[in-house]
Structures are given as structure tokens and as C-alpha cells.
Design a protein around this motif. Structure first.
Motif, PDB file in Angstrom:
ATOM      1  N   CYS A 193      -7.570 122.743  24.368  1.00  0.00           N
ATOM      2  CA  CYS A 193      -6.386 122.272  25.076  1.00  0.00           C
ATOM      3  C   CYS A 193      -5.198 123.202  24.812  1.00  0.00           C
ATOM      4  N   ALA A 194      -5.010 123.583  23.552  1.00  0.00           N
ATOM      5  CA  ALA A 194      -3.877 124.433  23.183  1.00  0.00           C
ATOM      6  C   ALA A 194      -3.986 125.819  23.801  1.00  0.00           C
ATOM      7  N   ARG A 195      -5.167 126.417  23.731  1.00  0.00           N
ATOM      8  CA  ARG A 195      -5.293 127.774  24.245  1.00  0.00           C
ATOM      9  C   ARG A 195      -5.187 127.801  25.759  1.00  0.00           C
ATOM     10  N   GLN A 196      -5.740 126.792  26.448  1.00  0.00           N
ATOM     11  CA  GLN A 196      -5.619 126.757  27.899  1.00  0.00           C
ATOM     12  C   GLN A 196      -4.173 126.528  28.325  1.00  0.00           C
ATOM     13  N   TRP A 197      -3.460 125.645  27.614  1.00  0.00           N
ATOM     14  CA  TRP A 197      -2.052 125.426  27.956  1.00  0.00           C
ATOM     15  C   TRP A 197      -1.232 126.701  27.739  1.00  0.00           C
ATOM     16  N   GLN A 198      -1.464 127.370  26.608  1.00  0.00           N
ATOM     17  CA  GLN A 198      -0.680 128.575  26.341  1.00  0.00           C
ATOM     18  C   GLN A 198      -0.971 129.672  27.358  1.00  0.00           C
ATOM     19  N   GLU A 199      -2.205 129.765  27.821  1.00  0.00           N
ATOM     20  CA  GLU A 199      -2.530 130.736  28.873  1.00  0.00           C
ATOM     21  C   GLU A 199      -1.770 130.407  30.150  1.00  0.00           C
ATOM     22  N   LEU A 200      -1.728 129.126  30.512  1.00  0.00           N
ATOM     23  CA  LEU A 200      -1.012 128.717  31.716  1.00  0.00           C
ATOM     24  C   LEU A 200       0.488 128.937  31.551  1.00  0.00           C
ATOM     25  N   ARG A 201       0.999 128.616  30.373  1.00  0.00           N
ATOM     26  CA  ARG A 201       2.436 128.830  30.136  1.00  0.00           C
ATOM     27  C   ARG A 201       2.789 130.312  30.213  1.00  0.00           C
ATOM     28  N   ARG A 202       1.973 131.163  29.607  1.00  0.00           N
ATOM     29  CA  ARG A 202       2.255 132.604  29.677  1.00  0.00           C
ATOM     30  C   ARG A 202       2.212 133.096  31.118  1.00  0.00           C
ATOM     31  N   TYR A 203       1.271 132.584  31.894  1.00  0.00           N
ATOM     32  CA  TYR A 203       1.188 132.966  33.304  1.00  0.00           C
ATOM     33  C   TYR A 203       2.480 132.566  34.025  1.00  0.00           C
ATOM     34  N   ALA A 204       2.945 131.347  33.755  1.00  0.00           N
ATOM     35  CA  ALA A 204       4.183 130.884  34.379  1.00  0.00           C
ATOM     36  C   ALA A 204       5.364 131.757  33.959  1.00  0.00           C
ATOM     37  N   ASN A 205       5.469 132.036  32.672  1.00  0.00           N
ATOM     38  CA  ASN A 205       6.582 132.852  32.182  1.00  0.00           C
ATOM     39  C   ASN A 205       6.572 134.256  32.787  1.00  0.00           C
ATOM     40  N   ARG A 206       5.377 134.841  32.912  1.00  0.00           N
ATOM     41  CA  ARG A 206       5.287 136.171  33.519  1.00  0.00           C
ATOM     42  C   ARG A 206       5.773 136.152  34.958  1.00  0.00           C
TER      43      ARG A 206
END
Length: 502
Positions: A193-206
Motif C-alpha cells: 500500500c505504501a509503495r504504490q501510494w508513493q509511486e502515485l504521489r510522485r507521478y502526481a508531483n512530477r
């Protein structure tokens, strides 16, 4: 923070489209981020990402720190080899989450995935998993809590055997050995859950999208937090709450809202330097760019209702920690990127606390036209350092709200806004975009013009909430370009890069 004009969309990830009966953190999340970019948005606001307990509410969770495993993208799990396929079953309804069916099916698939991962022992991923476990301080207690909860068929922790309900360090070690495998499965779910959320968050931030998260002020009684740290809450010798949280009669309920959460022992928290709150804010700031603090007024004073009461009417206001807590948080964590949910019964003391830390407050347009003309939610009372919403997750959709107004009320609103009054939902959205408040947030339901059937939550009703989902077919061609044009017209267009003013 939030010091430039911008706009965002409120949508919880469970409301995303995709297979499996519930939104997840995979390709549809990234596609939604792309849609936000095309619209010219700067923010994506979500509700708490914690694992829901009573009534499937993200505001009543088994942990204030853990992630919701139902958000895990099973297609990604299958790609990594932990599932033979991402088959998530057929027959889920479109447009809403059937939580009973989803929990039954997805929990089984996640258990299989965890078993496969632990059995394979892939060196690289195992090292990443172990690093996550070692560096996630709340995880061991949560994993043990959930393993025990599974062992006792989901019973609330105060109905467990005495030696486990009132856990001791020795019992923790012993149970940790006996339930090691179940705890590893729980840890696997949190890792994914944590790694998938952080991947999505990084995508959003980029892509220039900042994530606005949510910290509910209170935690659920049936949670790892209360079970593991009972001394921080107002409980009796048996572990039962002596008082519970709620709010007095308000816009949503004539008898008030009886939430039932245990209340904090602020004196005990002060003695240890508010360490639990430091951990909680630190964890939230690792997940989100900005955090909305739900029921901010409770830090100044909370409505305490005697345990066992059937309504919230008989409660009283009891002082909270106020600046003692927020000074401590700022000393340890620096300036806090916080939006204060300053709704409800707000006193000068609450506003003083909010303004001491320059936290933006909230303005709700649906509230503005249910009150007197000097109401602070009316657009002429907005301030640049604020966040304006058409409505929140607790409100009806704006179309539903408009349809419930009388002809006289609609006429009065149209006169105030200076419109013909033939497009109430559009008028309210335009008022939000025109507001002097730097930040405007629109629920996706309002952007799509949906009626009350798309409402996310009705406060005071325990069931049937949090279920709404959208489908990609609901997004009309040209919507993104049209909305981008409107945002630019009102000075809310994107500023480029990842500049979200924080």
C-alpha cells in the motif's frame, strides 16, 4: 503555503474507476492525475487513506497510521509475480462500491499474494520489504493488533482475553512469536500500500499536482492506537471510554452528532511532549504535500459527551491543548502545511489559534446560502488566505443541494450572485472560482453535475456511505479544455512545474 491562486478536485481513491469493484492506486489513479493536468488543476484532495473500520468510513479506522489494503492495485501485484493473475472477479456494480463483496474477494487475493511473496523469498524485494518494516515504527503494533483481531473473529479488542486486551511487553513478545506469519502478511499489505501510494504521489508531483491529505482529529476506539497506548486516552479501568466525541446540534443534525470516538488525555500527552502527535503528523507529511486537519476546533475545545449517551445534546465543551501542541509540532517538524477545517461552532479562540500559525481556513458555499447575509461563508467575506469549496464530502452534491432549495431561496441566491438563476450548480461553481480565496476545491461530482445519488456521505447515518465511484464514460469530451479555460479566466491556471505554493 497555498499562496497562489489555484484549484483542485476532491476525490477519494476508492471512487476511481477500474476493475475489482473499488478504486485503486494503479493505472486509473495515474490517468486521473493526467485528467487533472488537462483541466489545469494544481491539487488533488483525498480523504484519509487509513483502513476503514465501522461503516467503511475512512474517518473511523483500525489505525491512524496504516494504509487501506483495499486500495492496493492487484494488477501491479500480479506483474510482480505475487499473484498468478489479477483476476478480481466479475459482477461488481458500476457506480458504487459493494464493500461486502469487495472485502470478501480482495482480502482473499491479497492473502494469496502475501503468502506467495513470503514463500518465494526474492532477494531484492525481500530486502526492500525488510527495510520498510525496520523503518516504519507503528507497523509492529498494528500488525499484531490485526493478527489478534483475525484470531478473535473480528471482535473489538476489549472483548479479547484479559491478557491480550491489556497487553504487556511480555505478552507482546510472546504473541509476536506465535503470530509471526500473520504479522508478516499484515506487514506485506502495508508495504504494498505504501509503495504504490508513493509511486502515485510522485507521478502526481512530477506532473505538477500537489496532494492534499486529511488528518481526522480523533481515532476509532477499535484501533491499534487505543489498544496499544491506552494511557493516552480517557478510559476507565476496564478500558471503556468515560467520555466520547461528538458535536452539538448543527447544520447536519438537530440532536448533534454522536461520533463515539474516545477522547485524548491531553495531560498525559503533554507529559511526554506530545510524542504521539509528532509521530502522527510526521507520518502524514510523508504521505501528503498538504494536510487538512479535520475538526480543527477540537484542539481548542472538544465536545465531550458522557459515555452511554444516545445523542450528543448532553455534552459540554472541554479545553484542548491549543498552542501547546502546535508550538511543539512546529519546533520539531518546522512550519506545518496545514489547512484547518474550521467549520461548525467556531469561537474567537479557535480563530486565534488558527491564525497564530497562519493556517488557511475553509469556506463552504452551500453553507453560505443557508445562513444570514453576514455569514462568513458568503463570498464577500472570503479572504485570500483561505480555501473555498462548493461542498465537502459531508455535503450533498451541489446539484442535489440546489434541487432541495425552495424557489425563494434560489431567487435570493441568484440575486446575491447577480445571475439569472437558471443554473444554480453552475452559479455556485463560478462563485468558487471567482472567490478571492487563493485555493478553490471542487468535488468531482460537482464538476460532472451529478445529483444526490452521487453523494459521498450523510453525517449521522452509519450505513450506505463512502460508496460512490465514477466511470470514465462520465467524463464528457471537451470537459478538460473547458474547465482549463475557466480556471485561466479566474486566475487559477497552472503556474508550471511543481510549483503549488508550498
Amino acid at each position: 503555503m497555498l499562496n497562489r491562486r489555484g484549484c483542485g478536485v476532491l476525490l477519494h481513491p476508492t471512487s476511481l474507476p477500474g476493475p475489482g469493484g473499488i478504486g485503486s492506486l494503479g493505472v486509473h489513479g495515474r490517468r486521473f492525475v493526467d485528467l487533472l493536468c488537462d483541466m489545469g488543476m494544481s491539487y488533488w484532495q483525498v480523504l484519509p487513506l487509513t483502513p476503514p473500520a465501522c461503516g467503511n468510513s475512512p474517518y473511523s479506522a483500525f489505525s491512524a497510521f496504516a494504509g487501506n489494503p483495499l486500495l492496493i492495485d492487484l494488477e501491479r501485484v500480479a506483474e510482480e509475480g505475487d499473484l498468478g493473475s489479477a483476476d478480481q472477479g466479475e459482477g461488481y456494480p458500476e457506480g458504487y462500491v459493494d464493500f461486502g463483496a469487495v472485502i470478501l474477494r480482495k482480502t482473499e487475493l491479497l492473502r494469496r499474494a502475501g503468502e506467495a511473496f513470503l514463500a518465494r523469498g526474492d532477494a531484492g524485494r525481500t530486502a526492500e520489504f525488510r527495510e520498510f518494516c525496520a523503518n516504519t515504527p507503528w507497523l509492529e503494533d498494528y500488525a499484531l493488533f490485526m493478527a489478534l483481531k483475525h484470531r478473535f473473529q473480528g471482535k473489538v479488542w476489549n472483548h479479547w482475553p484479559e491478557g491480550l486486551a491489556r497487553i504487556t511487553p511480555r505478552a507482546r513478545r510472546q504473541q509476536g512469536e506465535w503470530l509471526r506469519h500473520d504479522m508478516q502478511l499484515q506487514s506485506y499489505l502495508q508495504w504494498q500500500c505504501a509503495r504504490q501510494w508513493q509511486e502515485l504521489r510522485r507521478y502526481a508531483n512530477r506532473r505538477g499536482i500537489a496532494i492534499i491529505g486529511d488528518i481526522p482529529i480523533f481515532v476509532a476506539y477499535d484501533s491499534a492506537d487505543v489498544w496499544g497506548e491506552r494511557g493516552l486516552f480517557l478510559l476507565d479501568r476496564e478500558g471503556d471510554p468515560t467520555v466520547v466525541a461528538g458535536v452539538p446540534p448543527d447544520y447536519f443534525s438537530a440532536t448533534g452528532q454522536l461520533w463515539g470516538n474516545p477522547l485524548y488525555d491531553w495531560e498525559a500527552m503533554e507529559r511526554d511532549g506530545y510524542e504521539w502527535w509528532i509521530r502522527r503528523f510526521r507520518a502524514s507529511l510523508e504521505l501528503f504535500d498538504i494536510v487538512r486537519v479535520d475538526h480543527f476546533r477540537g484542539f481548542e475545545a472538544a465536545w465531550q459527551v458522557p459515555a452511554g449517551a444516545t445523542t450528543a445534546r448532553g455534552g459540554r465543551w472541554v479545553k484542548g491543548p491549543g498552542e501547546l501542541l502546535f508550538d511543539r509540532l512546529r519546533d520539531v517538524l518546522g512550519e506545518l502545511p496545514v489547512i484547518a477545517e474550521d467549520l461548525g461552532v467556531i469561537t474567537p479562540e479557535v480563530l486565534t489559534l488558527r491564525d497564530r500559525y497562519r493556517f488557511p481556513g475553509m469556506k463552504i458555499l452551500q453553507f453560505a446560502f443557508d445562513a444570514d447575509l453576514d455569514d462568513r461563508d458568503l463570498p464577500h467575506n472570503h479572504v485570500p488566505h483561505g480555501v473555498v469549496f462548493t461542498g465537502t464530502h459531508d455535503n450533498d452534491t451541489t446539484r442535489g443541494w440546489c434541487e432541495s432549495r425552495s424557489a425563494a431561496e434560489l431567487e435570493e441566491m441568484a440575486a446575491y450572485l447577480g445571475t439569472a438563476g437558471d443554473d444554480c450548480p453552475g452559479d455556485l461553481m463560478r462563485a468558487a472560482l471567482m472567490s478571492v480565496a487563493n485555493t478553490a476545491i471542487l468535488p468531482l461530482q460537482d464538476i460532472l453535475g451529478l445529483d444526490s445519488g452521487a453523494r459521498m456521505n450523510i453525517p449521522g447515518t452509519p450505513w450506505g456511505n463512502w460508496e460512490w465511484r465514477f466511470t470514465w464514460e462520465m467524463i464528457p469530451e471537451g470537459l478538460a479544455a473547458s474547465l482549463r479555460s475557466r480556471l485561466e479566466r479566474y486566475g487559477r491556471g497552472r503556474h508550471g512545474g511543481n510549483d503549488h505554493g508550498t
